[in-house]
Design a protein around this motif. Structure first.
Motif, PDB file in Angstrom:
ATOM      1  N   THR A 151      12.296   3.383  11.385  1.00 32.86           N
ATOM      2  CA  THR A 151      13.699   3.675  11.104  1.00 32.86           C
ATOM      3  C   THR A 151      13.821   4.418   9.781  1.00 32.86           C
ATOM      4  N   ASN A 152      13.119   3.939   8.790  1.00 30.36           N
ATOM      5  CA  ASN A 152      13.143   4.627   7.494  1.00 30.36           C
ATOM      6  C   ASN A 152      12.653   6.059   7.636  1.00 30.36           C
ATOM      7  N   LEU A 153      11.613   6.212   8.449  1.00 31.58           N
ATOM      8  CA  LEU A 153      11.011   7.531   8.603  1.00 31.58           C
ATOM      9  C   LEU A 153      11.992   8.487   9.284  1.00 31.58           C
ATOM     10  N   LEU A 154      12.784   7.944  10.213  1.00 29.82           N
ATOM     11  CA  LEU A 154      13.708   8.794  10.970  1.00 29.82           C
ATOM     12  C   LEU A 154      14.911   9.226  10.141  1.00 29.82           C
ATOM     13  N   LYS A 155      15.153   8.537   9.025  1.00 30.18           N
ATOM     14  CA  LYS A 155      16.354   8.827   8.252  1.00 30.18           C
ATOM     15  C   LYS A 155      16.326  10.203   7.616  1.00 30.18           C
ATOM     16  N   ARG A 156      15.140  10.729   7.388  1.00 30.61           N
ATOM     17  CA  ARG A 156      15.050  11.979   6.623  1.00 30.61           C
ATOM     18  C   ARG A 156      14.127  12.946   7.343  1.00 30.61           C
ATOM     19  N   PRO A 157      14.118  14.205   6.912  1.00 28.73           N
ATOM     20  CA  PRO A 157      13.114  15.117   7.475  1.00 28.73           C
ATOM     21  C   PRO A 157      11.712  14.550   7.248  1.00 28.73           C
ATOM     22  N   LEU A 158      10.804  14.847   8.147  1.00 31.13           N
ATOM     23  CA  LEU A 158       9.478  14.225   8.076  1.00 31.13           C
ATOM     24  C   LEU A 158       8.592  14.825   7.000  1.00 31.13           C
ATOM     25  N   LEU A 159       8.989  15.986   6.490  1.00 32.84           N
ATOM     26  CA  LEU A 159       8.193  16.603   5.428  1.00 32.84           C
ATOM     27  C   LEU A 159       9.110  16.912   4.251  1.00 32.84           C
ATOM     28  N   PRO A 160       8.558  16.922   3.050  1.00 33.49           N
ATOM     29  CA  PRO A 160       9.364  17.331   1.896  1.00 33.49           C
ATOM     30  C   PRO A 160       9.907  18.736   2.123  1.00 33.49           C
ATOM     31  N   LEU A 206       1.994  13.292   3.955  1.00 35.63           N
ATOM     32  CA  LEU A 206       2.044  11.857   4.198  1.00 35.63           C
ATOM     33  C   LEU A 206       3.100  11.150   3.364  1.00 35.63           C
ATOM     34  N   ILE A 207       3.640  11.852   2.342  1.00 34.11           N
ATOM     35  CA  ILE A 207       4.435  11.138   1.347  1.00 34.11           C
ATOM     36  C   ILE A 207       5.657  10.464   1.958  1.00 34.11           C
ATOM     37  N   ARG A 208       6.278  11.093   2.985  1.00 39.62           N
ATOM     38  CA  ARG A 208       7.453  10.449   3.582  1.00 39.62           C
ATOM     39  C   ARG A 208       7.076   9.122   4.239  1.00 39.62           C
ATOM     40  N   MET A 209       5.865   9.071   4.771  1.00 37.29           N
ATOM     41  CA  MET A 209       5.420   7.801   5.375  1.00 37.29           C
ATOM     42  C   MET A 209       5.200   6.757   4.297  1.00 37.29           C
ATOM     43  N   PHE A 210       4.589   7.167   3.199  1.00 36.86           N
ATOM     44  CA  PHE A 210       4.359   6.201   2.121  1.00 36.86           C
ATOM     45  C   PHE A 210       5.693   5.653   1.621  1.00 36.86           C
ATOM     46  N   GLU A 211       6.638   6.566   1.415  1.00 34.05           N
ATOM     47  CA  GLU A 211       7.935   6.126   0.898  1.00 34.05           C
ATOM     48  C   GLU A 211       8.640   5.206   1.890  1.00 34.05           C
ATOM     49  N   SER A 212       8.545   5.566   3.185  1.00 35.22           N
ATOM     50  CA  SER A 212       9.191   4.720   4.189  1.00 35.22           C
ATOM     51  C   SER A 212       8.555   3.345   4.234  1.00 35.22           C
ATOM     52  N   SER A 213       7.230   3.323   4.044  1.00 35.37           N
ATOM     53  CA  SER A 213       6.540   2.039   4.051  1.00 35.37           C
ATOM     54  C   SER A 213       6.961   1.211   2.841  1.00 35.37           C
ATOM     55  N   VAL A 215      -3.842  -0.128  -0.446  1.00 36.38           N
ATOM     56  CA  VAL A 215      -3.731   1.332  -0.294  1.00 36.38           C
ATOM     57  C   VAL A 215      -4.673   1.818   0.814  1.00 36.38           C
ATOM     58  N   TYR A 216      -5.782   1.147   0.967  1.00 35.17           N
ATOM     59  CA  TYR A 216      -6.780   1.522   1.979  1.00 35.17           C
ATOM     60  C   TYR A 216      -6.161   1.422   3.373  1.00 35.17           C
ATOM     61  N   VAL A 217      -5.563   0.281   3.684  1.00 39.50           N
ATOM     62  CA  VAL A 217      -5.064   0.083   5.042  1.00 39.50           C
ATOM     63  C   VAL A 217      -3.863   0.991   5.301  1.00 39.50           C
ATOM     64  N   MET A 218      -3.024   1.197   4.284  1.00 40.93           N
ATOM     65  CA  MET A 218      -1.854   2.051   4.491  1.00 40.93           C
ATOM     66  C   MET A 218      -2.265   3.507   4.676  1.00 40.93           C
ATOM     67  N   MET A 219      -3.253   3.922   3.914  1.00 41.33           N
ATOM     68  CA  MET A 219      -3.757   5.283   4.066  1.00 41.33           C
ATOM     69  C   MET A 219      -4.254   5.479   5.499  1.00 41.33           C
ATOM     70  N   GLY A 242       0.837  -1.203   0.000  1.00 44.71           N
ATOM     71  CA  GLY A 242       0.000   0.000   0.000  1.00 44.71           C
ATOM     72  C   GLY A 242       0.864   1.243   0.000  1.00 44.71           C
ATOM     73  N   GLY A 243       1.955   1.193   0.745  1.00 44.30           N
ATOM     74  CA  GLY A 243       2.890   2.322   0.750  1.00 44.30           C
ATOM     75  C   GLY A 243       3.445   2.573  -0.626  1.00 44.30           C
ATOM     76  N   LEU A 244       3.815   1.498  -1.312  1.00 45.48           N
ATOM     77  CA  LEU A 244       4.349   1.665  -2.672  1.00 45.48           C
ATOM     78  C   LEU A 244       3.263   2.220  -3.598  1.00 45.48           C
ATOM     79  N   GLY A 245       2.078   1.635  -3.496  1.00 46.20           N
ATOM     80  CA  GLY A 245       0.981   2.093  -4.356  1.00 46.20           C
ATOM     81  C   GLY A 245       0.681   3.566  -4.142  1.00 46.20           C
ATOM     82  N   LEU A 246       0.629   3.994  -2.883  1.00 42.74           N
ATOM     83  CA  LEU A 246       0.313   5.392  -2.605  1.00 42.74           C
ATOM     84  C   LEU A 246       1.457   6.313  -3.012  1.00 42.74           C
ATOM     85  N   THR A 247       2.708   5.834  -2.873  1.00 43.44           N
ATOM     86  CA  THR A 247       3.841   6.642  -3.336  1.00 43.44           C
ATOM     87  C   THR A 247       3.708   6.892  -4.830  1.00 43.44           C
TER      88      THR A 247
END
Lengths: 388, 183, 479
Positions: A366-375, A74-81, A211-215, A55-60
């Protein structure tokens, strides 16, 4: 600087704890109860969290293609997922072992050789092909997830807007590739659990579920952190309204495709097809089917119809908890009737859900922490943050 | 009805503005001046104008919800009565009450009823159709459907008197102010 | 602006071109209705009318002789009649999509084309409706389709998808008409106030229901309009889903496919957008003033939607083929092999080329931005979607289970004259619409113009030098 990151670190610690406890319990169960049972529970837990990763990939892909404003926070979360997919591939190893395959897939059994239909399917449903396709799916998914991750990161660092166009050009064909590969993957890992049955709608239902559950998860998390920087002051009703509407749309669309499949197979009443629904409406399974209709569709549908809910973050979060639970029930309903006449879950099902979930979430955080949380260089986001 | 100093031959006083921003500002001022019975007229919906006027209402969504609900029930009831009760027929061994088959038509009837509720409740609450209305007596009002924006303080307002309202409207820098006669 | 050699293309192009103000918008769009039409209108309308007479003649002959004049036979009981029904109703769907779904998504490029495509929806549904009504063989008894109490105590069978069709299509037609009319009310008020002739004033005044643009009215109006959009959206999905269920609930191989509902919906939108482009390009030529409102921006967005829905349709083709093999069911497998290599394989591969291959050109901006190519692709898709229905409907029927029951099918000249006649009927209705109703929602255009240029850059009545694209504008407005 980003207070939310402290929260994420806490959550990660808890997730690791839950993962270790859950998986530990599952391993203990595999010796105490039975290996077969443990692997079936594990498969359920893994598939559920795979849904979040896919779902993360689909939403990305979706966000980079349509560039809707709703996706920016939300995009950083989708990408991290999406970037947890390599982990999911690793977690698949117990299933790919001969014992795992035997415990799950009827078509690997010796008796399949005397089944005329399964013989006809042997060119697709065979172990070698299954392994080869497994590798192909994950290579494709990881490639797409990684490239989009990379270009987002580089844009964060350099501020070069050319990466945005690069992502669009890459993500749009990615949706095509994703739909096809995800459909085939779901055929391999879920549909072939009941190897006689088939449905062309299945890939669509599963993609929507993902995508539903990830959203749901992403919105639930961000609303939980809404008082922390950098989300503080950003989350306004126009976002929560859009997110609520999207969740509403996914609820309705999921019901639409699920009901269509059911109606068509019910009307056709062909033995190969209807067995799927007979299995899921026998005995107490009927209760689960009804619960999915009532709590998985009618409840979130009616709740999300109200504009009020979409303005009040806490109400929206509670609704998402319901959605999330019902998604887990739905995956359970897809898988378990194959193995069990009774819908009562085994304790190992919970252990698997918690165990795999803990590990998955730990890597996700961990993925989420690697980068700033917002674009970082997103004018549309800045405007909202400073506009009020 | 509470009447101010009544001027029966007048519907109210109307001011003409050039831009939506001006009429919005005028509406806010009219409201804070204590007028309650007034209305604005514009050639297209202006976002936020009803808030500026202090008008709030959500009857149309409820009408649609109720209409849709009645539609769903009656659609389902019709089919169950017709095909399960009044003239049950065995179709391929399905139950008499084979509800999955009844969903599509029930859904269509839901939408049909809800759509009619939307249009009819909107027209009903707006008091339309109403071919003639006093505001059409103002010659400038011909441009209300093209490029002019109007604010009309109505005679029913307890605070209304022709002179006072006219003076007040003139203080808002309109293009023109004209009384709206009833005939 | 005159010196510019290359006009902005694609989404860089503005949504409204030229120097405009509320008056010019009203005059340019409303003027088409109130003034006499361009010279070319008369011969084009006459052509449409003549073609419609072909249709009327065909229907008369059909009523005299019965549906034996068609090519349908055993085993192919569904031929041109049902193909054309599905084709037309699919075309209608783009109208609802544009007017309803894009409204909910707050897409500003919708405003210029929604009225036009809603009209298209209504006329397409009219064309579609004729086919099944005539296909009953005794159309004067078509009222039997409705659940009317009668002395035989006979009821229609609600377990049949054909009856769902009756409800779906009639609801669709009714709701589309309501939605269309709701949008027209304020525009009729504008026309009423501008009309010079007594008759025009009377007609427009009546149709406007006395609309006077009160803010309280607008508030309820917007609420109702948005709700109608919200209702039309699931409706449009349900209509083509129900159409697909006509096939999918049977057990004919090639029909009994679970992915049909969303795949038919996507196909409908695909065909519909192709038809909008097919119509919009010549209408822009006939009415040059429309070029200010239907810009390259709109063409680009429509091309993108076509590409996206085309890919969904293609996903459907692939799923059909894959699962036919995966099923290992001999009838399913034979169905797809027959499509690939059987007597009608030509239509199947033509379909793949028309719907699968050629539209891939739209990935490239240079084709999307070139009206010649875009028009060509839209024509190809129109043909491709007709072929798709031919392959699904007639090719599936001609060889289903027992070889002793196999047969062939081809349309007769009456099938063709009916089909072509409906196309002319559709064209004629579109020209009547262009003559007598505002082709673009005037009040929404004023609103869009206000949002785009007034709020931010003063109100000098001119478009600013820098024209924001839709993404920027949306964010500003939401912020």
């Amino acid at each position: 600087m980003e207070q939310a990151k402290a929260k994420i670190q806490q959550a990660r610690t808890m997730a690791i704890g839950a993962g270790v406890v859950g998986l530990g319990a599952l391993i203990a169960g595999s010796f105490m109860v039975s290996k077969e049972h443990a692997i079936q529970s594990y498969h359920y837990g893994l598939i559920f969290w795979l849904f979040l990763a896919l779902g993360g990939l689909g939403l990305t892909l979706l966000h980079h293609t349509v560039k809707g404003k709703w996706g920016l926070p939300l995009i950083r979360m989708f990408e991290s997922s999406a970037m947890t997919l390599p982990l999911v591939a690793l977690l698949f190893i117990p299933i790919l072992l001969p014992e795992g395959m035997h415990a799950l897939f009827e078509w690997t059994h010796e008796e399949a050789k005397s089944d005329r239909i399964l013989q006809g399917k042997a060119y697709w449903l065979n172990t070698t092909g299954f392994y080869v396709r497994f590798v192909i799916y994950f290579v494709i998914w990881t490639f797409w997830a990684y490239m989009l991750w990379k270009w987002s990161t580089e844009q964060d660092k350099t501020g070069n807007p050319a990466f945005a166009q690069k992502r669009v050009n890459f993500a749009a064909p990615g949706i095509v590739v994703f739909m096809l590969s995800a459909t085939l993957a779901m055929t391999d890992w879920l549909m072939s659990l009941q190897p006689h049955w088939f449905s062309t709608m299945y890939g669509v239902i599963m993609a929507v579920s993902q995508v539903y559950v990830m959203m749901g998860l992403a919105v639930w998390l961000i609303l939980g952190w809404r008082d922390q920087a950098p989300y503080k002051g950003l989350i306004n009703p126009s976002y929560t309204r859009d997110w609520g509407n999207l969740l509403f749309t996914f609820t309705v669309f999921w019901t639409y495709v699920s009901f269509s499949q059911m109606l068509i197979q019910y009307a056709g009443n062909l033995p190969e097809e209807i067995s799927y629904y007979v299995q899921r409406n026998k005995g107490s399974w009927n209760v689960v089917s009804t619960a999915i209709a009532v709590l998985g569709f009618f409840a979130p549908f009616l709740i999300l119809l109200s504009p009020r809910v979409k303005r009040l973050p806490n109400l929206l979060r509670s609704t998402i908890v319901l959605i999330f639970v019902m998604r887990a029930v739905h995956v359970y309903w897809e898988i378990k009737p194959v193995f069990s006449e009774s819908p009562t879950p085994h304790w190992m099902d919970f252990a698997a859900l918690v165990g795999v979930g803990g590990i998955w979430l730990a890597v996700f955080f961990t993925n989420l922490l690697k980068r700033p949380l917002l674009p970082q260089h997103e004018p549309r986001l800045q405007e909202v943050a400073h506009g009020h | 009805m509470a009447h101010g100093p009544i001027e029966p031959q007048y519907h109210g006083v109307m001011a003409e503005f050039e831009t939506p921003e001006q009429v919005m500002e005028a509406a806010e001022k009219t409201r804070s001046a204590g007028y309650k019975q007034f209305d604005c007229y514009s050639p297209f919906p202006i976002h936020g104008l009803s808030d500026a006027m202090g008008v709030e209402e959500a009857k149309v969504p409820w009408a649609v919800f109720i209409g849709g609900f009645i539609g769903a029930l009656s659609g389902m009831a019709l089919q169950i009565y017709v095909n399960s009760y009044d003239y049950p027929m065995n179709v391929g061994g399905r139950d008499d009450l084979s509800w999955p088959y009844f969903i599509p038509v029930a859904f269509e009837v839901t939408i049909l009823f809800a759509a009619f509720s939307a249009l009819l409740s909107m027209l009903g609450l707006n008091g339309l159709p109403r071919p003639h209305h006093p505001v059409f007596n103002v010659p400038e009002f011909a441009r209300a459907s093209t490029d002019r924006f109007f604010l009309c303080i109505e005679a029913q307002d307890p605070k209304f008197d022709l002179q006072g309202a006219s003076d007040f409207l003139k203080s808002l820098n309109p293009l023109s102010v004209s009384p709206v006669s009833n005939d | 602006m005159q010196e510019t050699i290359k006009p902005p293309m694609g989404t860089d192009a503005p949504l409204i071109e030229g120097k405009q103000n509320y008056e010019t918008i009203t005059e340019k769009i409303g003027g088409i209705v109130l003034k006499s039409p361009p010279k070319i209108w008369y011969p084009l309308f006459a052509l449409g009318f003549a073609g419609t007479m072909v249709m009327v003649f065909t229907i008369c002959w059909l009523l005299l002789r019965g549906i034996g004049i068609w090519g349908v036979n055993q085993p192919v009981g569904w031929g041109f009649d049902i193909i054309n029904f599905v084709w037309w109703i699919g075309i209608g769907h783009a109208g609802t999509l544009i007017s309803a779904i894009l409204l909910l998504l707050r897409q500003q490029w919708r405003t210029s084309i929604n009225r036009f495509s809603e009209a298209m929806t209504i006329f397409a549904v009219m064309c579609a409706g004729m086919f099944p009504l005539l296909h009953t063989g005794r159309p004067w008894l078509d009222y039997w389709l409705f659940p009317l109490p009668n002395w035989l105590a006979m009821w229609p069978q609600f377990r049949s998808p054909l009856l769902w069709d009756v409800f779906a299509v009639s609801t669709y037609f009714t709701v589309s008409l309501l939605f269309w009319y709701t949008g027209l009310i304020p525009d009729f008020a504008s026309l009423r106030d501008r009309a010079k002739g007594k008759i025009a004033q009377l007609i427009c005044g009546t149709l406007s229901l006395g609309w006077r643009g009160s803010a309280k009215h607008w508030m309820r109006y917007e609420s109702a309009y948005l709700l109608l959009a919200g209702l039309s959206t699931p409706l449009v999905l349900s209509v083509h889903s129900v159409v697909s269920l006509d096939f999918a609930t049977s057990i004919v191989p090639g029909w009994h496919v679970t992915v049909f509902p969303p795949y038919f919906v996507a196909g409908a939108i695909y065909a519909g957008f192709a038809m909008v482009i097919t119509l919009a390009v010549p209408f822009r030529m006939i009415y040059p003033q429309l070029k200010d409102y239907i810009t390259n921006h709109h063409m680009d967005m429509m091309a993108k939607v076509m590409l996206a829905t085309g890919l969904i349709v293609f996903y459907g083709y692939m799923m059909e083929a894959f699962y036919s093999f995966y099923s290992a069911n001999q009838f399913e497998t034979y169905m797809i092999e027959n499509r690939f290599w059987g007597p009608y394989s030509g239509t199947y591969w033509a379909l793949m080329i028309c719907n699968g291959l050629i539209p891939q050109l739209l990935w490239f901006p240079r084709f999307r931005h070139n009206l010649f190519w875009l028009y060509g692709v839209s024509m190809v898709v129109n043909v491709g979607m007709w072929l798709e229905r031919f392959v699904i409907i007639s090719v599936s029927l001609h060889r289903e289970y027992k070889p002793s029951g196999w047969g062939f099918y081809a349309g007769t000249q009456w099938d063709w004259s009916m089909f072509i006649g409906t196309i002319f009927f559709f064209v004629m209705m579109m020209f009547l619409f262009a003559r007598f109703m505002p082709m673009i929602a005037i009040f929404e255009m004023r609103d869009l113009w206000h949002r785009l240029y007034h709020g931010k850059s003063g109100h000098n009545g001119h478009a600013p030098a820098h024209v924001p694209n839709s993404a920027e504008v949306t964010s500003k407005e939401d912020a």
